[in-house]
Design a protein around this motif. Structure first.
Motif, PDB file in Angstrom:
ATOM      1  N   SER A 165     -10.700  -1.085  -6.920  1.00  9.73           N
ATOM      2  CA  SER A 165     -10.328   0.277  -6.492  1.00  9.73           C
ATOM      3  C   SER A 165     -11.388   0.822  -5.549  1.00  9.73           C
ATOM      4  CB  SER A 165     -10.211   1.215  -7.697  1.00  9.73           C
ATOM      5  OG  SER A 165      -9.135   0.819  -8.490  1.00  9.73           O
TER       6      SER A 165
ATOM      7  N   THR B 187      -2.518  -6.314  -5.580  1.00 12.53           N
ATOM      8  CA  THR B 187      -2.733  -5.592  -4.318  1.00 12.53           C
ATOM      9  C   THR B 187      -1.762  -6.169  -3.288  1.00 12.53           C
ATOM     10  OG1 THR B 187      -4.327  -7.184  -3.453  1.00 12.53           O
ATOM     11  CG2 THR B 187      -5.208  -5.420  -4.816  1.00 12.53           C
TER      12      THR B 187
ATOM     13  N   ASN C   5       0.837  -1.190   0.000  1.00 14.65           N
ATOM     14  CA  ASN C   5       0.000   0.000   0.000  1.00 14.65           C
ATOM     15  C   ASN C   5       0.875   1.243   0.000  1.00 14.65           C
ATOM     16  OD1 ASN C   5      -2.776  -1.087   0.093  1.00 14.65           O
ATOM     17  ND2 ASN C   5      -1.877  -2.209   1.799  1.00 14.65           N
ATOM     18  N   TRP C   6       0.223   2.383  -0.261  1.00 12.37           N
ATOM     19  CA  TRP C   6       0.989   3.609  -0.445  1.00 12.37           C
ATOM     20  C   TRP C   6       1.656   4.056   0.852  1.00 12.37           C
ATOM     21  CZ3 TRP C   6       3.516   5.839  -3.899  1.00 12.37           C
ATOM     22  CH2 TRP C   6       3.842   7.195  -3.819  1.00 12.37           C
TER      23      TRP C   6
ATOM     24  N   THR D 231      -3.117   5.016   3.291  1.00  9.99           N
ATOM     25  CA  THR D 231      -3.586   5.092   1.908  1.00  9.99           C
ATOM     26  C   THR D 231      -3.417   3.759   1.180  1.00  9.99           C
ATOM     27  OG1 THR D 231      -2.608   7.293   2.004  1.00  9.99           O
ATOM     28  CG2 THR D 231      -3.504   6.594  -0.125  1.00  9.99           C
TER      29      THR D 231
ATOM     30  N   VAL E 266      -7.783   5.371  -3.412  1.00 12.99           N
ATOM     31  CA  VAL E 266      -6.690   4.469  -3.745  1.00 12.99           C
ATOM     32  C   VAL E 266      -5.682   5.189  -4.644  1.00 12.99           C
ATOM     33  CG1 VAL E 266      -7.826   3.504  -5.802  1.00 12.99           C
ATOM     34  CG2 VAL E 266      -6.242   2.090  -4.511  1.00 12.99           C
ATOM     35  N   VAL E 267      -4.409   4.905  -4.449  1.00 16.97           N
ATOM     36  CA  VAL E 267      -3.348   5.432  -5.311  1.00 16.97           C
ATOM     37  C   VAL E 267      -2.970   4.335  -6.303  1.00 16.97           C
ATOM     38  CG1 VAL E 267      -0.896   6.094  -5.361  1.00 16.97           C
ATOM     39  CG2 VAL E 267      -2.411   7.022  -3.603  1.00 16.97           C
ATOM     40  N   GLU E 268      -2.915   4.698  -7.591  1.00 15.62           N
ATOM     41  CA  GLU E 268      -2.405   3.740  -8.579  1.00 15.62           C
ATOM     42  C   GLU E 268      -0.908   3.909  -8.608  1.00 15.62           C
ATOM     43  OE1 GLU E 268      -4.296   4.225 -12.355  1.00 15.62           O
ATOM     44  OE2 GLU E 268      -6.272   3.745 -11.544  1.00 15.62           O
ATOM     45  N   MET E 269      -0.188   2.869  -8.227  1.00 14.75           N
ATOM     46  CA  MET E 269       1.259   3.060  -8.122  1.00 14.75           C
ATOM     47  C   MET E 269       2.051   2.076  -8.969  1.00 14.75           C
ATOM     48  SD  MET E 269       2.400   1.703  -4.366  1.00 14.75           S
ATOM     49  CE  MET E 269       2.432  -0.020  -3.943  1.00 14.75           C
TER      50      MET E 269
ATOM     51  N   THR F 117      -1.337  -1.765  -7.490  1.00 17.08           N
ATOM     52  CA  THR F 117      -0.065  -1.731  -8.218  1.00 17.08           C
ATOM     53  C   THR F 117      -0.365  -1.906  -9.704  1.00 17.08           C
ATOM     54  OG1 THR F 117       1.081  -2.632  -6.310  1.00 17.08           O
ATOM     55  CG2 THR F 117       2.185  -2.842  -8.437  1.00 17.08           C
TER      56      THR F 117
ATOM     57  N   ALA G  46      -3.340   1.124  -2.102  1.00 19.90           N
ATOM     58  CA  ALA G  46      -2.794   1.254  -3.457  1.00 19.90           C
ATOM     59  C   ALA G  46      -3.149   0.039  -4.294  1.00 19.90           C
ATOM     60  CB  ALA G  46      -1.285   1.406  -3.398  1.00 19.90           C
TER      61      ALA G  46
END
Ligand SMILES: [Zn+2]
Length: 460
Positions: free
Chosen positions: A382, A420, A195-196, A200, A393-396, A204, A202
């Motif tokens: 998401s 995830t 996760n971020w 937060t 959610v952050v798309e990383m 991936t 995320a």
């Protein structure tokens, strides 16, 4: 599903002591999949995972299976595959995690015993606590609660818990071939990333690929007295050092012709945070150009990860005739690992100084990954992550590689692959003092459960 998010949180929280208990039992098994470690421990962890899968009462079949390795006539490590057939018109979701772990590494650096999990400061410490036994338990915990949350479990479910991910998944390709029908799914959820941050979630969306190889540089047919010959005759280390320095620009970014970069969407992130998370020493500058996350996610990097040269205690006054090194190339998403290796090989052959001889051996390639987030399953996960965490959610991207993901993509080209996980920036997976942030683990279960409930109500 009629339950509210607070009902779902309450369900997960009530069952959470059991989730933690089962997780610590798994962490107690030193299931290191490397060939130099006791394979019976990997068998033991497979059996324990199979038991947990049976305990959900959701599966038609639960098997412990192996396949032949691709590069030898040995069997790979045991994986657990459990399957529940979907009702007519309903999607099948494959939940992936792995039950093997990295070796513990330097025991002197661990503050607790690697295979004796302890809770401290809201974290669970132990080898595999985060990578990836919490991934297994997030799936199992969500599955246990699913029948409570939905009226009828109609979706198809495959639980696939591999036993050799940390050793490069040598039998994975054959496994997907041999058990294709058992693994067939519309959506593949890989719980093996992070996760971020602690608040937060995320998803991936990209991973770098890799190309690693052993490089040997030779300048002499035997060692020479460094006083009698040094200054006129090149030693192998000097040639190696000049060669490897040609990989980098003045700022430290990779300047090898033919290695490509891709484009990444960058969330808010400052250089100082990278300094903090990496533990880089005060006066030491970061390297590269572009946004610091682009350097990790969408640019290549090259690292020398090990060398065979005499150690200091045994150093004699000689010119070294040869040196060998392990070179690790991280490949930007979008470039194939073999193209990247060829570019580096070409660079080495063109830049090796003084006509030194070079050899390439033990070449190991892993493909990069990038996902399309417009599909229904990506949208749905998401949404589940955002609801579970109460934050968008952050798309990383991730600088590391999970090479088996590209095997999933080629074996099941129509499936949506979602990556995830339970880790956070301080999980220290693969390092001493690996740990799991316990609250993140609980939220991961909530998100997993919400996602499964959403899939259950979906028609294909
Ligand atoms: Zn992992």
């Amino acid at each position: 599903m009629t339950a509210s998010i607070s009902d779902v949180r309450a369900m997960v929280s009530q069952a959470f002591p059991q989730s933690m208990h089962d997780l610590t039992q798994l962490v107690r098994i030193p299931s290191v999949s490397w060939s130099s470690f006791d394979p019976s421990q990997v068998v033991k962890s497979a059996e324990q995972v199979a038991e947990l899968a049976r305990g959900t009462n959701l599966f038609d079949t639960v098997h412990i299976l192996r396949a032949m390795k691709s590069d030898s006539d040995e069997l790979g490590q045991p994986a657990v595959v459990a399957r529940r057939q979907a009702a007519q018109g309903k999607p099948t979701i494959l939940l992936y995690a792995h039950h093997d772990v990295q070796p513990p590494g330097d025991l002197a650096v661990w503050v607790s015993e690697p295979f004796e999990p302890i809770e401290k400061d809201g974290r669970l410490f132990g080898r595999g606590a985060a990578d990836d036994k919490a991934g297994i338990m997030a799936h199992i915990s969500a599955l246990r609660l699913l029948p409570e949350l939905v009226e009828n479990v109609d979706l198809g479910i495959v639980l696939f818990v591999e036993g050799e991910e940390e050793f490069g998944s040598p039998s994975f390709e054959n496994f997907l071939k041999d058990h294709h029908a058992l693994l067939e799914a519309d959506v593949i959820v890989v719980a093996d990333s992070g996760n971020w941050d602690l608040e937060t979630p995320a998803l991936t969306t990209t991973l770098r690929g890799n190309a690693t190889f052993k490089l040997t540089v030779r300048t002499l047919d035997h060692a020479l007295h460094s006083g009698m010959f040094g200054g006129a005759v090149p030693d192998a280390f000097m040639a190696f050092a000049k060669l490897t320095s040609s990989f980098y620009s003045e700022t430290g970014s990779v300047q090898v012709e033919g290695l490509t970069r891709s484009i990444a969407q960058i969330p808010e992130y400052e250089d100082d945070q990278m300094r903090l998370e990496s533990g880089v020493l005060d006066a030491v500058s970061l390297i590269g150009d572009g946004h610091v996350l682009e350097r990790l996610w969408s640019q290549p990097s090259i690292t020398v990860t090990g060398m065979d040269i005499p150690d200091v205690a045994n150093a004699s006054n000689t010119l070294l005739p040869s040196v060998s090194a392990r070179i690790s190339v991280r490949v930007a998403p979008g470039q194939s690992a073999s193209d990247a290796f060829e570019a580096v090989r070409h660079h080495i052959l063109n830049n090796v100084p003084y006509g030194a001889q070079v050899d390439f051996e033990d070449i190991n390639l892993g493909e990069s990954f990038s996902t399309d987030t417009s599909g229904w399953a990506a949208q749905s996960i998401s949404h589940s992550l955002t609801t579970a965490w109460g934050k968008d959610v952050v798309e990383m991207g991730v600088g590391g590689s999970i090479p088996f993901i590209s095997s999933f993509v080629s074996a099941f080209p129509t499936a949506q692959v979602l990556v995830t996980g339970v880790e956070d920036p301080d999980s220290r997976a693969h390092s001493p003092n690996e740990s799991l942030h316990i609250e993140s683990f609980e939220r991961a279960i909530v998100a997993d459960l919400l996602f499964l409930a959403e899939c259950n109500s979906r028609e294909l």
